[in-house]
Design a protein around this motif. Structure first.
Motif, PDB file in Angstrom:
ATOM      1  N   GLY A   1      -5.830   1.300   1.354  1.00 25.71           N
ATOM      2  CA  GLY A   1      -5.243   0.210   2.129  1.00 25.71           C
ATOM      3  C   GLY A   1      -4.596   0.704   3.410  1.00 25.71           C
ATOM      4  O   GLY A   1      -4.797   0.129   4.494  1.00 25.71           O
ATOM      5  N   LEU A   2      -3.827   1.781   3.314  1.00 23.94           N
ATOM      6  CA  LEU A   2      -3.190   2.349   4.503  1.00 23.94           C
ATOM      7  C   LEU A   2      -4.236   2.852   5.500  1.00 23.94           C
ATOM      8  O   LEU A   2      -4.097   2.668   6.713  1.00 23.94           O
ATOM      9  N   GLY A   3      -5.304   3.462   4.957  1.00 21.32           N
ATOM     10  CA  GLY A   3      -6.367   3.958   5.819  1.00 21.32           C
ATOM     11  C   GLY A   3      -7.090   2.836   6.549  1.00 21.32           C
ATOM     12  O   GLY A   3      -7.402   2.946   7.743  1.00 21.32           O
ATOM     13  N   ALA A   4      -7.355   1.737   5.840  1.00 25.81           N
ATOM     14  CA  ALA A   4      -8.053   0.601   6.452  1.00 25.81           C
ATOM     15  C   ALA A   4      -7.209  -0.033   7.555  1.00 25.81           C
ATOM     16  O   ALA A   4      -7.730  -0.400   8.620  1.00 25.81           O
ATOM     17  N   ILE A   5      -5.904  -0.155   7.324  1.00 30.12           N
ATOM     18  CA  ILE A   5      -5.021  -0.742   8.334  1.00 30.12           C
ATOM     19  C   ILE A   5      -4.995   0.122   9.590  1.00 30.12           C
ATOM     20  O   ILE A   5      -5.065  -0.388  10.722  1.00 30.12           O
TER      21      ILE A   5
ATOM     22  N   TRP B   1       0.835  -1.205   0.000  1.00 30.09           N
ATOM     23  CA  TRP B   1       0.000   0.000   0.000  1.00 30.09           C
ATOM     24  C   TRP B   1       0.866   1.250   0.000  1.00 30.09           C
ATOM     25  O   TRP B   1       0.585   2.203  -0.731  1.00 30.09           O
ATOM     26  N   GLN B   2       1.920   1.241   0.809  1.00 33.07           N
ATOM     27  CA  GLN B   2       2.854   2.362   0.828  1.00 33.07           C
ATOM     28  C   GLN B   2       3.573   2.474  -0.510  1.00 33.07           C
ATOM     29  O   GLN B   2       3.784   3.577  -1.022  1.00 33.07           O
ATOM     30  N   MET B   3       3.943   1.332  -1.088  1.00 34.14           N
ATOM     31  CA  MET B   3       4.591   1.334  -2.394  1.00 34.14           C
ATOM     32  C   MET B   3       3.676   1.951  -3.448  1.00 34.14           C
ATOM     33  O   MET B   3       4.105   2.762  -4.278  1.00 34.14           O
TER      34      MET B   3
ATOM     35  N   ARG C   1       1.183  -4.765   6.609  1.00 37.59           N
ATOM     36  CA  ARG C   1       1.976  -3.691   7.226  1.00 37.59           C
ATOM     37  C   ARG C   1       1.386  -2.332   6.867  1.00 37.59           C
ATOM     38  O   ARG C   1       0.888  -2.135   5.760  1.00 37.59           O
ATOM     39  N   GLY C   2       1.448  -1.385   7.807  1.00 39.89           N
ATOM     40  CA  GLY C   2       0.991  -0.025   7.536  1.00 39.89           C
ATOM     41  C   GLY C   2       2.128   0.826   6.991  1.00 39.89           C
ATOM     42  O   GLY C   2       3.014   0.334   6.303  1.00 39.89           O
ATOM     43  N   TRP C   3       2.103   2.097   7.329  1.00 47.66           N
ATOM     44  CA  TRP C   3       3.147   3.011   6.851  1.00 47.66           C
ATOM     45  C   TRP C   3       4.428   2.778   7.641  1.00 47.66           C
ATOM     46  O   TRP C   3       4.411   2.717   8.868  1.00 47.66           O
TER      47      TRP C   3
ATOM     48  N   LEU D   1      -7.357   2.443  10.479  1.00 50.15           N
ATOM     49  CA  LEU D   1      -8.702   2.570  11.047  1.00 50.15           C
ATOM     50  C   LEU D   1      -9.114   1.342  11.833  1.00 50.15           C
ATOM     51  O   LEU D   1      -9.684   1.454  12.931  1.00 50.15           O
ATOM     52  N   PHE D   2      -8.841   0.167  11.282  1.00 48.26           N
ATOM     53  CA  PHE D   2      -9.286  -1.074  11.919  1.00 48.26           C
ATOM     54  C   PHE D   2      -8.207  -1.718  12.797  1.00 48.26           C
ATOM     55  O   PHE D   2      -8.421  -2.784  13.361  1.00 48.26           O
ATOM     56  N   GLY D   3      -7.062  -1.046  12.905  1.00 46.96           N
ATOM     57  CA  GLY D   3      -6.009  -1.556  13.772  1.00 46.96           C
ATOM     58  C   GLY D   3      -5.511  -2.930  13.374  1.00 46.96           C
ATOM     59  O   GLY D   3      -5.243  -3.775  14.236  1.00 46.96           O
ATOM     60  N   ILE D   4      -5.384  -3.165  12.084  1.00 50.96           N
ATOM     61  CA  ILE D   4      -4.933  -4.472  11.598  1.00 50.96           C
ATOM     62  C   ILE D   4      -3.477  -4.685  12.005  1.00 50.96           C
ATOM     63  O   ILE D   4      -2.618  -3.833  11.762  1.00 50.96           O
ATOM     64  N   GLU D   5      -3.220  -5.808  12.641  1.00 51.00           N
ATOM     65  CA  GLU D   5      -1.865  -6.094  13.113  1.00 51.00           C
ATOM     66  C   GLU D   5      -1.030  -6.710  11.993  1.00 51.00           C
ATOM     67  O   GLU D   5      -1.527  -7.490  11.178  1.00 51.00           O
TER      68      GLU D   5
END
Length: 301
Positions: free
Chosen positions: A193-197, A37-39, A214-216, A199-203
């Motif tokens: 994708g980054l927002g969803a990770i 997502w960052q890429m 992975r997030g940012w 917002l929902f605290g995806i580990e």
């Protein structure tokens, strides 16, 4: 009618596949540090200014003539590459490419079943051969099967739908428009994708799947220049690919697109030590042969 230049078209396509086949290998390195997502978001930030400048220099349109088809095509292409890039984090590039290059098989199936175009025995045989080759390269068997091999195949389905939309609905768009649409949509998917990770605290999941969960990540620990090089290489590669189709007959040029099945795995072997068994190499040969038959028989049944 524009005069075709088959030799020039072939060289442009070979150059495109060499560039893309080499740079896609480095996704596995990028995947260890940042997320897909960052890429995608970084690709947007780098690519759009470059494409806009190219459009001005080449005197091409930057914005679409028809927004609907371009947005649909961009979404399908960006989504296809999302699955393909994600698969590179946990599969050898040969297997990822095998999944992605199910797209000609799917295009033939779509045109036959839904668009009611007639296909002959040659293309039916090529579809079967290509399907068998894909199963061989992906090592799909009852005793040795991982659901993860389906990921690049999903990319192949989306890539095929993108090809159908591009051919039938985006013929009046410029190269820069389509390229900008793709990169712009990749950026949007990256932001979502980054927002969803967040917002929902995806580990983050450990291992290769961290590329998706992975997030940012900051700083980007040694992959910044590699990522910039990948984006610029993608722009040059896709431009060369598009130029090839502009100079030559699509059915002939498409044959050379399968050279990436050689360039990508060859570079992966030299640089990363990824290797194929003799049986898998035979599967690659089947995929290349099937794609060549499908391309050459397009329009003739």
């Amino acid at each position: 009618m524009t005069e075709t230049r088959p030799m020039a078209a072939a060289l442009w396509m070979l150059a495109a596949m060499l560039i893309l086949g080499v740079i896609d290998n480095f996704i596995v390195v990028v995947a260890e540090v940042i997320s897909v997502w960052q890429m995608y978001f970084i690709r947007l930030c780098i690519a759009l200014p470059v494409i806009y400048l190219a459009a001005r220099l080449l005197r091409q349109r930057f914005l679409p003539v028809n927004w609907g088809p371009v947005l649909l095509r961009s979404f399908l292409f960006a989504s296809a590459m999302l699955f393909y890039f994600a698969s590179l984090a946990f599969l050898p590039i040969a297997q990822s490419l095998a999944g992605l290059f199910t797209s000609p098989i799917i295009v033939v199936t779509i045109t036959a079943l839904f668009l009611r175009e007639k296909i002959g025995a040659y293309r039916i045989g090529a579809v079967i051969a290509g399907f068998v080759g894909t199963l061989i390269v992906l090592q799909v068997s009852p005793g040795n099967f991982s659901p993860l091999v389906i990921v690049p195949v999903i990319g192949g389905v989306l890539y095929a739908l993108n090809a159908v939309i591009t051919r039938r609905m985006c013929g009046g768009e410029s190269t820069c428009t389509l390229l900008a649409g793709t990169m712009g949509m990749q950026g949007i998917l990256g932001i979502l994708g980054l927002g969803a990770i967040a917002l929902f605290g995806i580990e983050e999941v450990s291992g290769p799947l961290a590329f998706v969960t992975r997030g940012w990540g900051w700083p980007m620990e040694g992959v910044s220049l590699l990522l910039v090089g990948h984006v610029l290489g993608s722009i040059v590669g896709v431009f060369a690919l598009t130029r090839a189709y502009q100079l030559g007959e699509a059915s002939h040029v498409a044959v050379f697109e399968y050279s990436i099945m050689v360039f990508g795995p060859a570079f992966a072997f030299v640089w990363f030590g990824q290797s194929l068994s003799a049986v898998q190499m035979a599967g690659v040969g089947l995929i290349i042969a099937a794609g060549a038959v499908i391309a050459l028989r397009s329009g003739r049944g």
